[in-house]
Design an enzyme around this catalytic site. Structure first.
Site, mmCIF file in Angstrom:
data_model
loop_
_atom_site.group_PDB
_atom_site.id
_atom_site.type_symbol
_atom_site.label_atom_id
_atom_site.label_comp_id
_atom_site.label_asym_id
_atom_site.label_seq_id
_atom_site.Cartn_x
_atom_site.Cartn_y
_atom_site.Cartn_z
ATOM 1 N N SER A 277 0.799 -1.231 0.000
ATOM 2 C CA SER A 277 0.000 0.000 0.000
ATOM 3 C C SER A 277 0.828 1.276 0.000
ATOM 4 C CB SER A 277 -0.964 0.004 1.195
ATOM 5 O OG SER A 277 -2.025 -0.892 0.972
ATOM 6 N N LYS B 85 -0.090 3.657 -2.673
ATOM 7 C CA LYS B 85 -1.124 4.688 -2.554
ATOM 8 C C LYS B 85 -0.532 6.075 -2.317
ATOM 9 C CE LYS B 85 -4.645 1.451 -0.876
ATOM 10 N NZ LYS B 85 -3.930 0.276 -0.361
ATOM 11 N N SER C 212 -6.300 3.593 3.995
ATOM 12 C CA SER C 212 -5.622 2.747 3.008
ATOM 13 C C SER C 212 -6.630 1.951 2.179
ATOM 14 C CB SER C 212 -4.637 1.790 3.693
ATOM 15 O OG SER C 212 -3.709 1.267 2.763
#
Length: 386
Positions: A64, A67, A124
């Site tokens: 993640s 992101k 997230s």
């Protein structure tokens, strides 16, 4: 005991007492910490210098941490006026069905860009990331192209994106060094939205979810950035903190638990703040010197730096540095704005620690016929006697 012997002993005593004070003036710099992780990097945010690293250019799944790029592009699109925070985004079935961590948006509903941005950074949310990607680029694949183009602009040479979420894909990878570069861009290029990264929780759709960055609770100087985790990637973290005006960025890939990624990242930050310091010598665009110009409409040109000259060194060394300006021996028009016409050398004793180009701060056009002729004659005789 004679006077000479007494004097010698007093001198020796004074020397022994004074010695610790001398040694204390030069703090010892220990070896950097070795972390229980696959790779890591500690970077000074202001200078961009790496303080310590291990396998920082190794290509690894970023989970993640992906992101960070998704959110970065979104904030740039807001900054450029192409989307607005209040724009309502339709949630597609593709976004809704995306697995992994979620913001819990519902297919067919509309969610604001601002809420999606918070859902990406704090919760997230994979669903939020895909919805944002589709809103900006039409499809997640098209958005991945934007991500890769942006990565190239930032010099992220060991990064390739296949999606907006970080879900596993063999062609989706990044590195600790590249994530540090991206983090630096997020902090300095679009500071308006950086405060979101420090928020500890986000309440949306009657669901309150905490930020997974444990350092936000443990260290009040930490104000971002993002966690990541998949089975393949392990536990990853990009964190930034500010102490006494010095900002550091620490990125850790591949630890074995949520607690470990926070603890290992804290080791890096503690080491950097304890044993290093940063100083800005010159600001970009400020006149540092004036240099004579041959065959031009102007007799002189202002010289300065294209970028701030900032350095990070072990504590105690910065005060020993000296900056010297070295101009090119002959500067002849025409001169373009930004053209290199000299150098600034920063030295520690006789060792050059850093070199930066001095550039022309304004253009100088070529002079007329008689000016060029007269300067050619002067240069001829100048060459004979030099």
């Amino acid at each position: 005991m004679n006077i000479t012997t007494l004097a010698q002993r007093v001198f020796l005593l004074v020397l022994l007492i004074a010695a610790p004070a001398v040694w204390a003036a030069e703090p010892m710099i220990p070896s950097p910490p070795q972390l229980a992780a696959k790779s890591w990097v500690l970077m000074d945010a202001s200078s961009g210098q790496i303080i310590t690293e291990y396998n920082s250019d190794q290509r690894l799944p970023p989970a993640s941490l992906t992101k960070l790029m998704t959110a970065y592009i979104a904030t740039l699109e807001i900054q450029r006026g192409r989307i607005k925070e209040g724009d309502m985004v339709n949630v597609s079935e593709h976004a809704w069905r995306t697995g992994g961590s979620r913001m819990f948006i519902q297919v067919g509903n509309q969610v604001s860009v601002s809420d999606l941005l918070h859902g990406i950074i704090i919760q997230s949310g994979n669903d939020a990331s895909v919805a944002m990607a589709e809103h900006i680029a039409g499809s997640e694949d098209a958005f991945a192209d934007m991500m890769n183009t942006t990565a190239q602009r930032l010099g992220m040479s060991n990064t390739h994106y296949m999606n907006a979420t970080g879900l596993p894909n063999p062609d989706h990878y990044s590195s600790a060094h590249d994530i540090a570069k991206l983090s630096r861009a997020i902090i300095y290029e679009e500071p308006t939205h950086y405060a979101i990264y420090s928020q500890k929780e986000f309440f949306w759709n009657n669901i309150k979810q905490p930020n997974r960055n444990l350092l936000l609770w443990r260290d009040k100087t930490v104000d971002g950035l993002k966690t990541g985790h998949t089975e393949e990637a392990g536990y990853c973290l990009a964190a930034s903190a500010v102490r006494e005006g010095m900002r550091l960025i620490a990125v850790v890939f591949g630890t074995n638990s949520e607690q470990a990624r926070a603890a290992e990242t804290q080791k890096l930050l503690t080491y950097g703040f304890r044993f290093f310091e940063t100083q800005s010598f010159y600001k970009k665009g400020v006149e540092l010197a004036r240099a004579p110009v041959w065959k031009g409409t102007e007799k002189e040109v202002s010289a300065g730096l294209a970028d701030d000259l900032t350095m990070t060194l072990p504590r105690g060394q910065l005060k020993k540095l000296k900056a010297e300006i070295v101009m090119n021996p002959q500067i002849t028009a025409p001169i373009a704005k930004g053209q290199a016409i000299g150098k600034v050398e920063v030295k520690l004793d006789d060792k050059v620690m850093h070199t930066a180009d001095l550039v022309a701060l304004q253009p100088v056009e070529e002079g007329g016929f008689f000016r060029k002729l007269w300067d050619s004659i002067r240069l001829f005789f100048y060459g004979l006697f030099n």
